[in-house]
Design a protein around this motif. Structure first.
Motif, short mmCIF file in Angstrom:
data_model
loop_
_atom_site.label_atom_id
_atom_site.label_comp_id
_atom_site.label_asym_id
_atom_site.label_seq_id
_atom_site.Cartn_x
_atom_site.Cartn_y
_atom_site.Cartn_z
N SER A 6 -1.89 2.60 -70.16
CA SER A 6 -0.97 1.45 -70.13
C SER A 6 0.33 1.83 -70.81
O SER A 6 0.33 2.47 -71.86
N LEU A 7 1.43 1.45 -70.19
CA LEU A 7 2.75 1.62 -70.79
C LEU A 7 3.32 0.27 -71.16
O LEU A 7 3.25 -0.68 -70.37
N TRP A 8 3.84 0.16 -72.37
CA TRP A 8 4.60 -1.01 -72.80
C TRP A 8 6.02 -0.53 -73.09
O TRP A 8 6.21 0.58 -73.61
N TYR A 9 7.02 -1.34 -72.79
CA TYR A 9 8.41 -0.87 -72.91
C TYR A 9 9.35 -2.07 -73.00
O TYR A 9 8.99 -3.19 -72.59
N PRO A 10 10.57 -1.85 -73.54
CA PRO A 10 11.55 -2.94 -73.54
C PRO A 10 11.95 -3.26 -72.11
O PRO A 10 12.21 -2.36 -71.31
N ALA A 11 11.99 -4.53 -71.79
CA ALA A 11 12.32 -4.97 -70.42
C ALA A 11 13.69 -5.62 -70.39
O ALA A 11 14.18 -6.15 -71.40
N LYS A 12 14.30 -5.60 -69.21
CA LYS A 12 15.62 -6.23 -69.05
C LYS A 12 15.52 -7.74 -69.20
O LYS A 12 16.44 -8.37 -69.72
N SER A 13 14.43 -8.30 -68.73
CA SER A 13 14.25 -9.75 -68.86
C SER A 13 12.78 -10.08 -68.70
O SER A 13 12.04 -9.35 -68.03
N PRO A 14 12.33 -11.17 -69.31
CA PRO A 14 10.95 -11.61 -69.08
C PRO A 14 10.85 -12.19 -67.68
O PRO A 14 11.85 -12.55 -67.06
N GLY A 15 9.69 -12.28 -67.18
CA GLY A 15 9.54 -12.86 -65.85
C GLY A 15 8.31 -12.31 -65.18
O GLY A 15 7.68 -11.36 -65.64
N GLY A 16 7.94 -12.94 -64.06
CA GLY A 16 6.72 -12.53 -63.39
C GLY A 16 5.52 -13.06 -64.15
O GLY A 16 5.59 -14.03 -64.89
N ARG A 17 4.41 -12.38 -64.01
CA ARG A 17 3.19 -12.87 -64.66
C ARG A 17 2.90 -12.09 -65.93
O ARG A 17 3.20 -10.89 -66.03
N ARG A 18 2.32 -12.78 -66.91
CA ARG A 18 1.92 -12.11 -68.13
C ARG A 18 0.76 -11.15 -67.82
O ARG A 18 -0.11 -11.45 -67.01
N ALA A 19 0.78 -10.03 -68.49
CA ALA A 19 -0.25 -9.03 -68.26
C ALA A 19 -1.60 -9.51 -68.79
O ALA A 19 -1.67 -10.14 -69.85
N PRO A 20 -2.68 -9.22 -68.09
CA PRO A 20 -4.01 -9.54 -68.62
C PRO A 20 -4.34 -8.64 -69.80
O PRO A 20 -3.87 -7.51 -69.88
N TYR A 21 -5.17 -9.12 -70.69
CA TYR A 21 -5.59 -8.33 -71.84
C TYR A 21 -6.65 -7.31 -71.40
O TYR A 21 -6.49 -6.10 -71.57
N VAL A 22 -7.73 -7.80 -70.85
CA VAL A 22 -8.71 -6.98 -70.15
C VAL A 22 -9.19 -7.82 -68.97
O VAL A 22 -8.92 -9.02 -68.89
N THR A 23 -9.92 -7.22 -68.04
CA THR A 23 -10.47 -7.99 -66.94
C THR A 23 -11.73 -8.73 -67.41
O THR A 23 -12.34 -8.36 -68.42
N PRO A 24 -12.15 -9.76 -66.67
CA PRO A 24 -13.40 -10.44 -67.06
C PRO A 24 -14.60 -9.49 -67.11
O PRO A 24 -15.44 -9.61 -68.01
N LYS A 25 -14.69 -8.56 -66.18
CA LYS A 25 -15.81 -7.62 -66.19
C LYS A 25 -15.73 -6.71 -67.41
O LYS A 25 -16.77 -6.42 -68.05
N GLU A 26 -14.54 -6.25 -67.75
CA GLU A 26 -14.38 -5.44 -68.97
C GLU A 26 -14.79 -6.23 -70.20
O GLU A 26 -15.47 -5.72 -71.09
N SER A 27 -14.39 -7.49 -70.27
CA SER A 27 -14.77 -8.34 -71.39
C SER A 27 -16.29 -8.43 -71.51
O SER A 27 -16.86 -8.28 -72.60
N GLU A 28 -16.94 -8.64 -70.39
CA GLU A 28 -18.40 -8.75 -70.38
C GLU A 28 -19.06 -7.48 -70.91
O GLU A 28 -19.97 -7.53 -71.76
N LEU A 29 -18.59 -6.32 -70.43
CA LEU A 29 -19.20 -5.06 -70.84
C LEU A 29 -18.91 -4.72 -72.30
O LEU A 29 -19.76 -4.18 -73.01
#
Length: 408
Positions: A95-118
């Protein structure tokens, strides 16, 4: 969905400092919860309903920039996977995190539901919703357009603890990105309870069955050091795998890691001179620094209960003597092993006891503050008083002197 390999149960005796396991950290939380209630099921049920209807959330970043994030699927054809030799190439999710020109679109998921379960199953946590980790609200926006000038952004690599996904360091990653860093978080495949690949495959912790092997630690940090060098090649080489890669300054690269990820920061610096500065957050350093020493800046940041000089883990004192450049040894009163990650914060918000004297929010504030100060100093040449002496702002943090075995 591709094949899912189920994780093996964590041994009850596992030492979270030695193994850096999310299973061990979460098991501590589970036992702490059980100790305060008549029955485990009652405790966990109460935890799950502690804040009905409210999703857990990461703290807001401190920097001026919105944060973007994206994921890369990388394949190293030059080596087989160290844990699954039949896999002829080492595959990684980053995963890459970086300074963005502007916020927008959808917020990134933390983990997927299946990952959370495991992850929860691997940690033997019951009584909370299986998708609890996937409900975490982040501050990063998926595929937002990156901001910055050519070769204007330092790069920090993050390596999580054993069993932990790369997302477990998201609060730290978001904060660095908001302050003008590109951050690369690596999922070290088969060392996490859950890693999802673009084709739907979900790999789990094959390495969890190998911890009792005496060479496990050395093998793990050696493999992770190789992962880091490969990721740097893919981000800063002639044909980088990320469209925003021209923004990265390849002469300003640092690394931080938690537990075995922190040990791997030292191993990566020994192996790869491109890593100019490093932080070990509460990790036993399995592979010692060579006798020739390491002259690049390094910070030890750990819990007081385990990592004071003369305490249970002797590896920091051994390596301290071989660090010949700028160095600091800081311990945090009230912290425990998970305090340097998102896990304590998540436990607080779900109502799960975890044994730390500090809240998850406070421990993350400390971790983010000192990490940013360190990389600002060594990758941007911006001095910060936090690194010179104890601060009244953070009285929990003490500076250790191994020679006198004191922390003040």
């Amino acid at each position: 969905m591709g094949h899912v390999t189920e994780p093996k149960s964590a041994p009850a005796h596992r030492n979270p400092i030695l193994h850096g396991g999310l299973a061990a950290v979460l098991a501590v939380m589970a036992s702490a919860s059980c100790a305060s209630a008549p029955a485990p099921s009652a405790s966990h049920a109460a935890a799950a309903s502690a804040a009905p209807g409210k999703a857990p959330s990461l703290p807001k970043p401190t920097g001026p920039h919105p944060v973007g994030t994206t994921s890369l699927h990388l394949k190293d054809l030059s080596r087989p996977d160290p844990w699954v030799p039949t896999a002829k190439a080492r595959e990684l999710m980053v995963s890459l995190w970086y300074p963005a020109k502007s916020p927008g679109g959808r917020r990134a998921p933390y983990v997927t539901p299946k990952e959370s379960e495991l992850i929860l199953r691997g940690g033997r946590i019951s009584g909370v919703p299986a998708d609890a980790l996937s409900r975490m609200r982040t501050n990063a926006f998926t595929d937002a357009k990156p901001a910055g000038s050519r070769r204007g952004l330092p790069l920090v690599v993050l390596s999580p603890g054993f069993g932990m996904p790369r997302g477990s360091l998201s609060a730290l990653a978001e904060d660095l990105a908001s302050n003008g860093y590109v951050v690369a978080g690596i999922d070290h495949t088969y060392e996490s309870f859950a890693t999802t690949f673009p084709d739907g495959r979900v790999t789990t912790c094959v390495a969890c069955g190998a911890e009792k092997n005496e060479e496990f630690g050395r093998k793990g940090v050696g493999s992770r050091a190789a992962d880091v060098s490969f990721v740097l090649d893919e981000l800063t080489g002639a044909r980088p795998k990320w469209t925003g890669a021209p923004l990265i300054d390849p002469s300003r690269i640092g690394m931080a890691g938690h537990s075995v990820g922190g040990a791997s920061a030292l191993a990566a610096m020994v192996k790869d001179e491109r890593v100019r500065a490093g932080i070990n957050m509460d990790g036993t350093t399995f592979a010692p620094i060579p006798k020739s020493g390491l002259s690049r800046p390094f910070l030890f940041l750990g819990q007081q209960a385990m990592h004071k000089p003369g305490d249970e883990d002797p590896t920091w004192e051994r390596d301290w003597k071989r660090l010949t450049g700028w160095k600091r040894w800081l311990v945090v009163t009230g912290a425990e092993h998970a305090s340097f990650t998102d896990i304590s914060l998540l436990a607080d918000q779900l109502g799960i006891a975890h044994g730390a004297g500090l809240s998850g929010a406070r421990s993350l504030e400390i971790t983010r503050g000192y990490t940013l100060a360190f990389f600002d100093l060594h990758l941007r040449k911006r001095p910060h008083p936090l690194l010179d002496k104890p601060s009244t702002r953070y009285p929990e943090v003490t500076f250790c002197t191994p020679k006198t075995k004191t922390c003040e």
